[in-house]
Design a protein around this motif. Structure first.
Motif, PDB file in Angstrom:
ATOM      1  N   THR A  69       0.822  -1.210   0.000  1.00  0.00           N
ATOM      2  CA  THR A  69       0.000   0.000   0.000  1.00  0.00           C
ATOM      3  C   THR A  69       0.856   1.260   0.000  1.00  0.00           C
ATOM      4  O   THR A  69       0.500   2.258  -0.640  1.00  0.00           O
ATOM      5  CB  THR A  69      -0.933  -0.002   1.216  1.00  0.00           C
ATOM      6  OG1 THR A  69      -1.812  -1.134   1.129  1.00  0.00           O
ATOM      7  CG2 THR A  69      -1.770   1.270   1.280  1.00  0.00           C
ATOM      8  N   ARG A 129      -5.071   4.161  10.313  1.00  0.00           N
ATOM      9  CA  ARG A 129      -4.203   5.104   9.615  1.00  0.00           C
ATOM     10  C   ARG A 129      -4.774   5.488   8.262  1.00  0.00           C
ATOM     11  O   ARG A 129      -5.302   4.650   7.529  1.00  0.00           O
ATOM     12  CB  ARG A 129      -2.812   4.499   9.409  1.00  0.00           C
ATOM     13  CG  ARG A 129      -1.980   4.414  10.668  1.00  0.00           C
ATOM     14  CD  ARG A 129      -1.386   5.777  11.055  1.00  0.00           C
ATOM     15  NE  ARG A 129      -0.357   6.190  10.106  1.00  0.00           N
ATOM     16  CZ  ARG A 129      -0.435   7.297   9.386  1.00  0.00           C
ATOM     17  NH1 ARG A 129      -1.457   8.093   9.493  1.00  0.00           N
ATOM     18  NH2 ARG A 129       0.544   7.623   8.561  1.00  0.00           N
ATOM     19  N   ASP A 130      -4.666   6.751   7.944  1.00  0.00           N
ATOM     20  CA  ASP A 130      -4.960   7.261   6.613  1.00  0.00           C
ATOM     21  C   ASP A 130      -3.651   7.849   6.097  1.00  0.00           C
ATOM     22  O   ASP A 130      -3.109   8.802   6.684  1.00  0.00           O
ATOM     23  CB  ASP A 130      -6.051   8.335   6.689  1.00  0.00           C
ATOM     24  CG  ASP A 130      -6.498   8.814   5.318  1.00  0.00           C
ATOM     25  OD1 ASP A 130      -5.661   8.870   4.396  1.00  0.00           O
ATOM     26  OD2 ASP A 130      -7.686   9.160   5.165  1.00  0.00           O
ATOM     27  N   ARG A 168      -2.927   9.778   3.902  1.00  0.00           N
ATOM     28  CA  ARG A 168      -2.936  11.184   3.485  1.00  0.00           C
ATOM     29  C   ARG A 168      -2.605  12.131   4.629  1.00  0.00           C
ATOM     30  O   ARG A 168      -2.335  13.306   4.406  1.00  0.00           O
ATOM     31  CB  ARG A 168      -4.315  11.535   2.911  1.00  0.00           C
ATOM     32  CG  ARG A 168      -4.639  10.822   1.614  1.00  0.00           C
ATOM     33  CD  ARG A 168      -6.093  11.015   1.217  1.00  0.00           C
ATOM     34  NE  ARG A 168      -6.999  10.397   2.192  1.00  0.00           N
ATOM     35  CZ  ARG A 168      -8.318  10.395   2.062  1.00  0.00           C
ATOM     36  NH1 ARG A 168      -8.884  10.972   1.021  1.00  0.00           N
ATOM     37  NH2 ARG A 168      -9.075   9.802   2.988  1.00  0.00           N
ATOM     38  N   THR A 169      -2.634  11.627   5.861  1.00  0.00           N
ATOM     39  CA  THR A 169      -2.427  12.487   7.023  1.00  0.00           C
ATOM     40  C   THR A 169      -0.977  12.436   7.493  1.00  0.00           C
ATOM     41  O   THR A 169      -0.291  11.428   7.324  1.00  0.00           O
ATOM     42  CB  THR A 169      -3.344  12.068   8.180  1.00  0.00           C
ATOM     43  OG1 THR A 169      -3.036  10.714   8.558  1.00  0.00           O
ATOM     44  CG2 THR A 169      -4.803  12.149   7.758  1.00  0.00           C
TER      45      THR A 169
END
Length: 475
Positions: free
Chosen positions: A108, A439-440, A442-443
């Motif tokens: 990912t 978790r994302d 993008r952050t």
């Protein structure tokens, strides 16, 4: 016994000096491979390769770089079983955990940044009829990426993926304790048609080749994840050459349980946040702070769930807690439990090594310790947690902020206003409310205080691995 090699200029090569160190399997305590103990001579070869590759890689179209990184992500997915097996042998974690988390997240990481670079935008300011200013993000050059042993391929890829995406060439050093998945990545990089010299992987000790990577004048940025003591050395060394540096360091994370929480969910998730990966995750909640009115009930349920944990062979699907990474780390964890006893703590469960082959330790829960004692102040990084009571929101915040660390915090409450209020008051870079380890990418990710500087994740990582150029054109 297998001897792994460095990966330099698209080829696997032996270390110049022919020096190796044993790679010990935590589950058995026996060496199963040998790892290069690289030297400055190996680093110079990697520097030469990266310098030669940089002009073409840094000017390659974003679309083409993106396709190569997507292909690398595909290959990791296709080799998931082999990679998970090797990571479990290398690290001691349960095989099912490597399959479910570590290897998929590594894929990912590459896929996220392969997509991010084709959507990454910069700013432009137009003064009508007079001039246009715009910002270009230029690759830094050669960057050093040094990753830890607890999440070997996951954190390794998290560093190199954004660095490569922005057009940099990378010299990467995995932990000498868990080198195998990084070693295998070179083959996949070639299969993905990544140009030779763009990614170079050197193995060896941190105090040797790791420090050499940081010191070398050709490396222009350093991304390091590891212990706070080592991070101080890395930061000090890099600053002397004005290098960009990102440090993701230790944690002593509070897990705050308010009386109005969903108790069942708080208990079950708190067991996971305490003991997943043998507690060898920088984000584990090692200090559980419980509101006094529910302390006894939380403790009862928490201990019941702890009794269900199975410490055993990482290859057994029933195992929830595998082996610690090394004998030295096993002894360190045990020494802190002995210290807790000396400091007046009561061992509620666990508290000893398992009498078996390998480096196993019982999940351990301790109560009755003062918030300022060493056990509650210093990072243990193992399956050891402490329980403490608090009477008020203000006391919970004060205790949560009482250590020199500030990486993450988990808050359990059904009161939305309290959730925001406490989250704003706690000195941590990452705050989870009624969840953990969500978790994302993008952050931004990173800590406060002694937990590090800089941020990884999303645009923050792309910006770290690039330099802004302001360009002004008169109309």
């Amino acid at each position: 016994m297998q001897k792994i090699q460095n990966f330099i200029n698209g080829k696997y090569v032996d270390p110049v000096k022919g020096e190796y160190i044993d790679n010990v399997e935590p589950a058995t305590g026996k060496a199963f491979a040998q790892v290069p103990n690289s030297s400055i001579e190996d680093l110079e070869l990697a520097i030469d390769a990266a310098q030669a590759a940089f002009p073409a890689w840094s000017t390659m179209s974003v679309d083409k770089r993106s396709r190569i990184l997507h292909k690398l992500a595909d290959l990791i997915e296709q080799n998931l079983d082999d990679y998970a097996l090797m990571e479990s042998r290398d690290n001691g974690k349960p095989l099912w955990l490597a399959k479910a988390v570590d290897i998929p997240r590594a894929s990912t990481n590459f896929r996220f940044y392969a997509s991010a670079i084709v959507n990454f935008s910069t700013e432009a300011q137009v003064s009508e009829g007079f001039m246009v200013n715009y910002t270009r993000r230029a690759p830094v050059g050669i960057v050093g990426c040094i990753s830890p042993w607890n999440l070997p391929l996951y954190l390794f890829s998290w560093k190199i993926a954004p660095a490569l995406a922005m057009g940099n060439c990378v010299i990467a050093k995995p932990s000498e304790l868990t080198p195998m998945t990084a070693y295998l990545l070179g083959k996949l990089a070639n299969e993905a048609e990544m140009p030779a010299g763009v990614l170079n992987i050197l193995h060896g000790e941190g105090k040797g080749i790791g420090q050499a990577i940081v010191e070398h004048e050709a490396t222009k940025a350093i991304s390091f994840t590891g212990g706070t003591a080592t991070g101080k050395i890395v930061g000090a060394t890099a600053s002397q050459q004005f290098k960009k540096v990102s440090l993701e360091l230790g944690g002593k994370n509070p897990n705050i349980i308010f009386a109005d929480c969903d108790l069942d969910e708080a208990v079950k998730t708190s067991v996971k946040s305490s003991f997943t990966n043998q507690g060898e995750i920088c984000l584990c909640g090692s200090r559980i702070l419980i509101e006094e009115s529910i302390y006894e009930e939380f403790k009862r349920q928490f201990l019941e769930e702890c009794e269900k944990l199975v410490v055993g062979d990482p290859m057994d699907p029933k195992t929830t807690t595998g082996a610690l990474v090394s004998e030295a780390h096993l002894n360190k964890v045990d020494s802190y439990v002995q210290l807790a006893r000396e400091e007046g703590g009561t061992i509620l469960t666990g508290g000893k090594k398992l009498d078996r082959e390998g480096f196993y330790y019982e999940p351990t829960v301790i109560e009755g310790l003062d918030e300022n004692c060493r056990t509650n102040q210093e990072e243990i990084f193992g399956p050891v947690v402490t329980l403490n009571k608090f009477k008020s929101e203000e006391e919970a915040i004060e205790v949560a902020n009482s250590t020199r660390y500030g990486l993450s915090c988990t808050i359990w409450t059904s009161n939305l206003q309290r959730a925001h209020r406490v989250a704003h008051a706690v000195q941590s870079g990452i705050i989870w409310v009624n969840c953990w380890l969500v978790r994302d990418l993008r952050t931004p990710f990173g800590g406060m205080k002694d937990s590090g500087i800089g941020r990884e994740g999303g645009d923050e990582a792309l910006r770290f691995f690039s330099e802004p150029q302001n360009i002004c054109i008169k109309l």
